[in-house]
Each structure stands twice: as structure tokens, then as C-alpha cells.
Design an enzyme around this catalytic site. Structure first.
Site, PDB file in Angstrom:
ATOM      1  N   ASP A 180       0.883  -1.297  -0.005  1.00 37.17           N
ATOM      2  CA  ASP A 180      -0.009   0.107   0.042  1.00 37.17           C
ATOM      3  C   ASP A 180       0.841   1.354   0.141  1.00 37.17           C
ATOM      4  OD1 ASP A 180       0.751  -0.746   2.623  1.00 37.17           O
ATOM      5  OD2 ASP A 180      -0.514   0.860   3.361  1.00 37.17           O
ATOM      6  N   GLU A 217      -0.096  -1.227   5.518  1.00 40.31           N
ATOM      7  CA  GLU A 217       1.088  -1.094   6.419  1.00 40.31           C
ATOM      8  C   GLU A 217       0.885   0.209   7.009  1.00 40.31           C
ATOM      9  OE1 GLU A 217       4.975   0.255   7.863  1.00 40.31           O
ATOM     10  OE2 GLU A 217       3.762   1.127   6.183  1.00 40.31           O
TER      11      GLU A 217
END
Length: 369
Positions: free
Chosen positions: A78, A139
Site C-alpha cells: 500500500d 501497512e
């Protein structure tokens, strides 16, 4: 020294950052990597995560090797916002966005380096250790993907996370724990022009508390911050309630506990003095980790950098990463720099030379038992 296919490395990195994957929206990048890893010969497993975490999935992938030893190498899929429709620009060996988005080198530079290292190993028929990959969702803003990662798949005893900045050769061996506070202050509404003295202003309570609170840099190991404040609807109403989000971090668990206790007590004292109600939700986001510098794994990482004439730099950081969670779960994990710079801003960039160097390191590390 094995040469890196620089153009292929850059092309793959560019293709990855062009895939929209802001936190929670990782389906496209996860599906792309699933196919690419399968084509490279990995045994790939899509690991489900709760739907409120992501529309995508964590990835576990294994490539069996002939040399002794095995290692997990990890990166997150991400990006932070603004990360939609990224347009990378290459100028004088530097890759950046055109300026209206982040670049996404955090952490797609790690993914690109890992996969190029594998391509180099295979193109040169180099024997290597068994490689396990752990690619995670979400994350940023909570380490949610690693918290939900199915560790039963992992066979290795140590891991490398590629998710740090600084010079190539930086090895993060110490990182802080983080505690989050969600504070709701409930005062009493009143007309701000007719009878303000009959109300209790929640903002006044918060201001009183914050003025007496130790914040920002506490010491060399500890920080604290007020990051979110929401409240009020009209200027003619004494603010009846206020919501605050705060955090504290420290490399030292005792210092972290003391800082959090101080913040909670200061909020509660201010509320009591003003006759307001207060609700504080305190939760641990992640724990600190510390790996001793003489640990065999750290020594091996250092030796591998030195063999490439790259100076190893053992360092601590003020930020959290998936390394915090993996260490907490019993997997000895160091966080290495890919050379990413000015991350989480529209000025983010990465030098192609640094991407090449970390790829060279991975290729060398994997092909030596």
C-alpha cells in the site's frame, strides 16, 4: 560482481507505482504480484485479511533454493495518499512524481528490488537460499496487514523488511513502540452570547490540558504528539464536546508507559478542574524491538554489505514498520533502506543508483549461504 538489469528494474518499478494502491485498496497490486511471482516460479498463496482492512490480500510466496538457509524478505503493497494516478518522472537518475502525488517508492522500491534480484539469480543460474516473501496490505497507518499475517506459513527464522530510508547499508535494529490515545471531552453547551458562563467549553478543557502536557521531543528515545482535533459546530454555542487523537512513542517500554500515564493524568486533571466528563481509550499500536548488534543475523547482513564495498550502518528509527510486528511474533526482523527519500510527501523521490545497490545486495545475500 553480478550486474543488475537497470532498465528492467526501473521499468518494473514504474509499472508498480502506476497501480493505484492507497491503504485499503490493494486488490489490483496484490493480483498483479500474484501473477508475476507465479511466472517467476514461486509457490504463491493469497492470504485473506478482514474486509474492513483491505479489498486485497496478503501474499506469501516461496521459492525453494539449493543452498543452506532461508530468509523472509518483506515489503508492503500500500501507499499513503495522495497516491492515485501517479505519474513518475525520471530526471538525472532520480525518479519522482510530477508533483501532485507521492511517488510510491514507499514501499514499491522494495518490491521491485526483490523481484529483480530473483530475475538476476535465475538469468545467471545462481544457486540460492530458500526465499520466502511476505507482501502485506495496509501497512501505512497501523501495520494492519502484518498484524493479520498468517505466520504459520513462515519457515525461516529471520526476515528482512525493505522499508526504510537513508543511505544504502542502513540496518534498522531498534524501533519504538507506539501507544494511541482517543480522547472525548464532554462539556456543557450554552449560548455563547447570552449565557456563556453557564456552559463548559470542551476546547478550554483541552487547551488547559495540552498547555500542561509534555509533547513533541521528550528525550532521545521518546516522542509524543496531538495529531487530530475535532469539535464545534457554531460560533454562538459554547463547544459541548471535543475529540482528540494523540500518540506516544519510545524505544524504551518504561518511558513509553510513563509518557502515556502523564498524558492521561493531565487530560483527566483538566477535565476535573473544569467539571467536564472525559473518556480516554488507550491502545497499543505496536511494540518496540531491539536486535543486538552481535546477533548472527545482523552480523551476516553487515558482512554482505561490506563485501559489496557498502558501509553497513546500524541505526534506530522513530517510526514503526512491519518489522515491529514480525519481531513481536517471534521472527527476527531487520529493516533495511532502499534509499527512499521524503516519503509521505509529494516531493518523494528515489535514486536509481540506490535501487540498483539494494538489488545487488539482495542478489548477493541470497546466493551466499
Amino acid at each position: 560482481m553480478i550486474s543488475i538489469n537497470r532498465d528492467r528494474l526501473v521499468d518494473h518499478f514504474i509499472s508498480l507505482v502506476k497501480i493505484d494502491s492507497e491503504s485499503g485498496n490493494e486488490l489490483a497490486i496484490a493480483s498483479t504480484l500474484d501473477k508475476e511471482l507465479t511466472a517467476l516460479g514461486f509457490e504463491v498463496t493469497a492470504l485473506p485479511v478482514p474486509s474492513d482492512i483491505s479489498n486485497g490480500f496478503n501474499i506469501y510466496a516461496k521459492l525453494a533454493g539449493k543452498l543452506d538457509g532461508s530468509v523472509v524478505v518483506s515489503a508492503h503493497m500500500d501507499t499513503v495518499a495522495p497516491g492515485q494516478s501517479i505519474e513518475p518522472i525520471i530526471e538525472d537518475g532520480i525518479i519522482r512524481s510530477k508533483g501532485n502525488t507521492i511517488l510510491g517508492g514507499d514501499d514499491k522500491s522494495g518490491i521491485a528490488a526483490i523481484m529483480e534480484a530473483v530475475r538476476i539469480l535465475q538469468a545467471n543460474n545462481l544457486e540460492h537460499q530458500t526465499l520466502e516473501l511476505a507482501f502485506t496490505v495496509y501497512e501505512e497507518g497501523g501495520l494492519h496487514g502484518s498484524k493479520h499475517y498468517d505466520m504459520s506459513k513462515i519457515e525461516s527464522q529471520q526476515a528482512i523488511v525493505l522499508d526504510s530510508g537513508g543511505p544504502i547499508g542502513t540496518i534498522i535494529t531498534t524501533a519504538p513502540g507506539q501507544q494511541n490515545l482517543k480522547v472525548t471531552i464532554t462539556g456543557k453547551p450554552a449560548h455563547a452570547g447570552l449565557a456563556p458562563e453557564t456552559g463548559i467549553n470542551a476546547l478550554t478543557v483541552a487547551a488547559d490540558a495540552i498547555a500542561q502536557m509534555n509533547l513533541s521531543r521528550i528525550d532521545e528515545e521518546t516522542t509524543a504528539n496531538i495529531g487530530v482535533v475535532r469539535g464545534g459546530e457554531a460560533t454562538n454555542v459554547v463547544m459541548p464536546s471535543l475529540y482528540i487523537e494523540a500518540e506516544a512513542r519510545s524505544l524504551n517500554d518504561q518511558k513509553l508507559a510513563e509518557q502515556v500515564d502523564h498524558m492521561v493524568a493531565t487530560f483527566e486533571k483538566a477535565a476535573s478542574c473544569h467539571g467536564a466528563e472525559i473518556d480516554i481509550e488507550s491502545s497499543r499500536s505496536y511494540n518496540a524491538f531491539r536486535i543486538e548488534h552481535n546477533h548472527p543475523f545482523i552480523q551476516k547482513l553487515m558482512k554482505s554489505f561490506t563485501a559489496l564495498d557498502i558501509e553497513p550502518l546500524l541505526a534506530s528509527t522513530g517510526g514503526g514498520s512491519d518489522a515491529n510486528i514480525f519481531n513481536e511474533k517471534g521472527l527476527v526482523t531487520a529493516n533495511l533502506s532502499t534509499g527512499m527519500a521524503k516519503v509521505h510527501t509529494t516531493e518523494e523521490y528515489i535514486a536509481i543508483d540506490d535501487m540498483e545497490k539494494i538489488t545487488q545486495f539482495l542478489t548477493s545475500y541470497l546466493s551466499k549461504s
